[in-house]
Every structure is written in C-alpha cells, then in structure tokens.
Design an enzyme around this catalytic site. Structure first.
Site, PDB file in Angstrom:
ATOM      1  N   ARG A  73       0.839  -1.204   0.000  1.00 29.57           N
ATOM      2  CA  ARG A  73       0.000   0.000   0.000  1.00 29.57           C
ATOM      3  C   ARG A  73       0.878   1.261   0.000  1.00 29.57           C
ATOM      4  O   ARG A  73       0.464   2.316  -0.467  1.00 29.57           O
ATOM      5  CB  ARG A  73      -0.969  -0.014   1.202  1.00 29.57           C
ATOM      6  CG  ARG A  73      -1.744   1.277   1.399  1.00 29.57           C
ATOM      7  CD  ARG A  73      -3.132   1.082   2.009  1.00 29.57           C
ATOM      8  NE  ARG A  73      -3.140   0.236   3.187  1.00 29.57           N
ATOM      9  CZ  ARG A  73      -2.689   0.605   4.406  1.00 29.57           C
ATOM     10  NH1 ARG A  73      -2.199   1.801   4.599  1.00 29.57           N
ATOM     11  NH2 ARG A  73      -2.738  -0.250   5.408  1.00 29.57           N
TER      12      ARG A  73
ATOM     13  N   TYR B 246     -12.767  19.850 -15.597  1.00 32.35           N
ATOM     14  CA  TYR B 246     -13.354  18.511 -15.606  1.00 32.35           C
ATOM     15  C   TYR B 246     -14.503  18.482 -14.593  1.00 32.35           C
ATOM     16  O   TYR B 246     -14.282  18.700 -13.401  1.00 32.35           O
ATOM     17  CB  TYR B 246     -12.288  17.460 -15.296  1.00 32.35           C
ATOM     18  CG  TYR B 246     -12.909  16.106 -15.077  1.00 32.35           C
ATOM     19  CD1 TYR B 246     -13.689  15.533 -16.071  1.00 32.35           C
ATOM     20  CD2 TYR B 246     -12.758  15.431 -13.881  1.00 32.35           C
ATOM     21  CE1 TYR B 246     -14.308  14.310 -15.866  1.00 32.35           C
ATOM     22  CE2 TYR B 246     -13.357  14.203 -13.677  1.00 32.35           C
ATOM     23  CZ  TYR B 246     -14.135  13.659 -14.669  1.00 32.35           C
ATOM     24  OH  TYR B 246     -14.757  12.458 -14.458  1.00 32.35           O
TER      25      TYR B 246
ATOM     26  N   ASP C 172      -3.835  20.579 -13.604  1.00 32.93           N
ATOM     27  CA  ASP C 172      -4.310  19.371 -14.281  1.00 32.93           C
ATOM     28  C   ASP C 172      -3.870  19.489 -15.735  1.00 32.93           C
ATOM     29  O   ASP C 172      -4.408  20.285 -16.502  1.00 32.93           O
ATOM     30  CB  ASP C 172      -5.840  19.274 -14.163  1.00 32.93           C
ATOM     31  CG  ASP C 172      -6.398  18.011 -14.825  1.00 32.93           C
ATOM     32  OD1 ASP C 172      -5.690  17.419 -15.673  1.00 32.93           O
ATOM     33  OD2 ASP C 172      -7.547  17.633 -14.520  1.00 32.93           O
TER      34      ASP C 172
ATOM     35  N   LYS D 289      -6.057   8.791 -19.650  1.00 34.17           N
ATOM     36  CA  LYS D 289      -6.197   9.433 -20.950  1.00 34.17           C
ATOM     37  C   LYS D 289      -4.904   9.256 -21.760  1.00 34.17           C
ATOM     38  O   LYS D 289      -4.536   8.145 -22.054  1.00 34.17           O
ATOM     39  CB  LYS D 289      -6.568  10.903 -20.736  1.00 34.17           C
ATOM     40  CG  LYS D 289      -7.748  11.114 -19.753  1.00 34.17           C
ATOM     41  CD  LYS D 289      -9.007  10.470 -20.273  1.00 34.17           C
ATOM     42  CE  LYS D 289     -10.259  10.733 -19.477  1.00 34.17           C
ATOM     43  NZ  LYS D 289     -10.230  10.608 -18.041  1.00 34.17           N
TER      44      LYS D 289
END
Ligand code: PLP
Length: 336
Positions: free
Chosen positions: A5, A57, A130, A155
């Site tokens: 993790r 977004y 972003d 993407k």
C-alpha cells in the site's frame, strides 16, 4: 518498502518515467485521476480556501463543491477567459491551493501557468495544474512555476482506453505538501495495481507519437470546420481566433493537443444528430486514446452544467486525418 500500500517496484518504475517527462523531482501514481486530485485537496484543513476554474473537468468540480461544503473549506470558481479573474479570486493568507486545468475541458480555454504561479505564490498558496489534455509532450507546468502537476493517466499517458489511473508530479520532493500527499496515498491505499502500472509504462513508450499525431489531426479538423455553415464555433487553442491562443503559443510547444469542441448550429437536437451520423468517431465519454471519440457533453453533465447544449466534444485519435475530416463532413453536411 515494507508493504504494497506504501510502495511497489512496478509502479515505481512508471513513476520515474513520469517524473522525468515532467521535469519533476518525484511522481506518484494513483488508482484514478480523481484519486490523485483528491489527495492534493485532502492535505488542506477546515478554514483553508481553494480557487479553481468554473469550466474544468466536471467530475472534479462537482466533488470539490461537495467536499468543500462538508469540510468547511472555501471554494471560489473563476472565469478562465478573464485574466483579471484569478487575481481577484485569491485571498492572501487564506488561499492554500490554486487549482487550474489547461486547456480547460471542454471549452479548451488556456490559462497562463506562469501568471497563475505568480498569483498563487504571492498569496501564499501552491499551484496545481491538471495537465491531462496538454500532456508533458506539449507543456511542462513545473518549468513554468507550478508546484504540482496532475494527470488523469487514464487518458493520453496510457492512451489505449484500457486503464484507469492517475498521477501527480512534484517540483520539490522535500516539500511538506508532497510528504502529506505521500501520506494520504499510503494511508488510503489509492494505489495503482501492478498490471495497470505495467500497461501504463507500455503506453508511455508511444506517448510522443500519439500526442503529435492527434495534435496534427485536431489542428486540421479545427481549421477545416471553423466557418462551416453548420458550425457556430470551433473551439481549439490552435485557432488564432480562439481566446487563449497567444498564451497557448507561449506555453505549448509542438502542437495544441488532440481535443477540440464544435458548437453546432441548430442547438442540442442538431448536435445529437451529428453524433448519430458519425461512423469513424465513436460516441463515448473518455478522451486521449488511439480511437477518435465524439460526445455531447451536456447530456453527460446535466442541467447544472455551464457547457452549452450545442457543444460536441471531440477527442482526436490516431486514425488518418482525411478519414476523420470526411466523417465529420458527411455528418454535418446532412444538415439539421
Ligand atoms: N482531469 C481531466 C481533465 C479529465 O478529463 C478527467 C476524466 O475525464 C479527470 C481529471 C479524472 O480522471 P479519472 O477518470 O482518471 O479519474
């Protein structure tokens, strides 16, 4: 490394590739772009303030609005087309995070990263960008003064529509902010699976080829349909008539990206008819893959959306440019 993790050699290798592409001291992969963005916001405390663009977004904007209300964090959304709006929106000493997305999905307005970094830093905030749509091929936000770069690696970075992933890259690996982000990921475990990290690494090998091909075709499509009798407006940073073109010329190199939007004369029903008539463009909601996609954003975002109902968002893939132009041409030429 003591536990998966916290860290894992397979995603460590993809992270190093990404750090190098962004000119970053360090990078971290997440289980999605949203998880990456949320890790940045989760470093804030009640009473802090975030500034973000009104058009961005939509999934992240919606989450920010909910989260900030629930956790007592101030949120101011600004108009990215007005250069004076960001300086007006920040509050010195209270704003901790200026979040920008450039080009802004799905109107492709371009925000001046260097100017935003100055505004953020003068107010005592960090600037996170972003850069999903620009990709490190076209823009390196850290070199322009940003502190953190975020990607939906779902993407362009992966590029094949078969992985959901997110990434952050940092200018300074020693900063308190980056240490907190590391902690948020290790505590919550929003890590990428090893197989997905391997797929992402494979996708990254063709990033430059894919982004350059998509940018070339997007430029050709935007130029071809700008002024078409069925097109109210073509939105693309590579068009000299588009707001933000001058900034894009300064901060994007080698192309203006594979994303554009067309506003269709005749409104929502005409736009939906164009989508139905396309044969090469696939009606689907992601972006940045090898296949070209077309999408009516208003249907996805709903009535609260700032996006006009006549807008079609286009993600240009790597098919032959002529086939893409011809497909849109036949879909538009059939009229309303
Ligand atoms: N940022 C942008 C610009 C996006 O387009 C998306 C998704 O569409 C995201 C962030 C969220 O990424 P993900 O779907 O990987 O969580």
């Amino acid at each position: 490394m003591s536990y998966a993790r916290d860290d894992n050699p397979t995603f460590g290798s993809a992270e190093r590739m990404l750090a190098e592409l962004e000119g970053a001291e360090d990078a971290l992969l997440f289980s999605s772009g949203m998880a990456a963005a949320m890790a940045v916001v989760q470093t804030l405390a009640p009473g802090d303030h975030i500034v973000a663009p009104r058009v961005m977004y939509w999934g992240l904007r919606n989450w920010l609005q909910k989260f900030c209300t629930q956790w007592g964090i101030g949120l101011t959304l600004f108009d990215a087309t007005d250069p004076a709006a960001l300086p007006r929106a920040v509050e010195t000493g209270r704003t901790r995070l200026v979040w920008i997305e450039t080009p802004c999905n799905p109107t492709w307005d371009v925000i001046d990263i260097a100017a935003a970094a100055d505004v953020a830093h003068d107010a005592g905030a960090v600037l996170a960008v972003d850069s999903t749509v620009a990709t490190p091929v076209l823009t390196q936000p850290l070199a322009l003064g940003a502190d953190i770069v975020m990607h939906s690696a779902t993407k362009y970075l992966n590029g094949h529509g078969d992985v959901v992933a997110g990434a952050l890259a940092a200018r300074s690996a020693d900063s308190e902010l980056w240490q907190r982000i590391r902690e948020v990921r290790a505590d919550g475990g929003a890590i990428l699976g090893s197989f997905e990290a391997w797929l992402l690494q494979r996708g990254l090998r063709t990033l430059f080829l894919r982004v350059r091909a998509a940018s070339r075709s997007a430029q050709a499509i935007a130029e071809h349909f700008d002024g078409h009798p069925q097109v109210e407006a073509a939105l693309y940073p590579g068009l000299p008539g588009c707001a933000g073109h001058d900034i894009a010329c300064r901060q994007m190199r080698g192309g203006f990206g594979g994303m554009l939007s067309l506003r269709i004369r005749g409104g929502e029903s005409a736009a939906l008819a164009v989508v139905r008539r396309c044969n090469v463009f696939i009606p689907a909601t992601s972006l940045g893959g090898v296949e070209s996609l077309i999408e009516h954003r208003y249907t996805i975002e709903g009535a609260s959306s700032p996006i006009p109902p006549d807008l079609l968002r286009i993600s240009v893939g790597i098919e032959a440019t002529g086939d893409l132009v011809a497909d849109l041409q036949q879909a538009l030429d059939q009229g309303v």
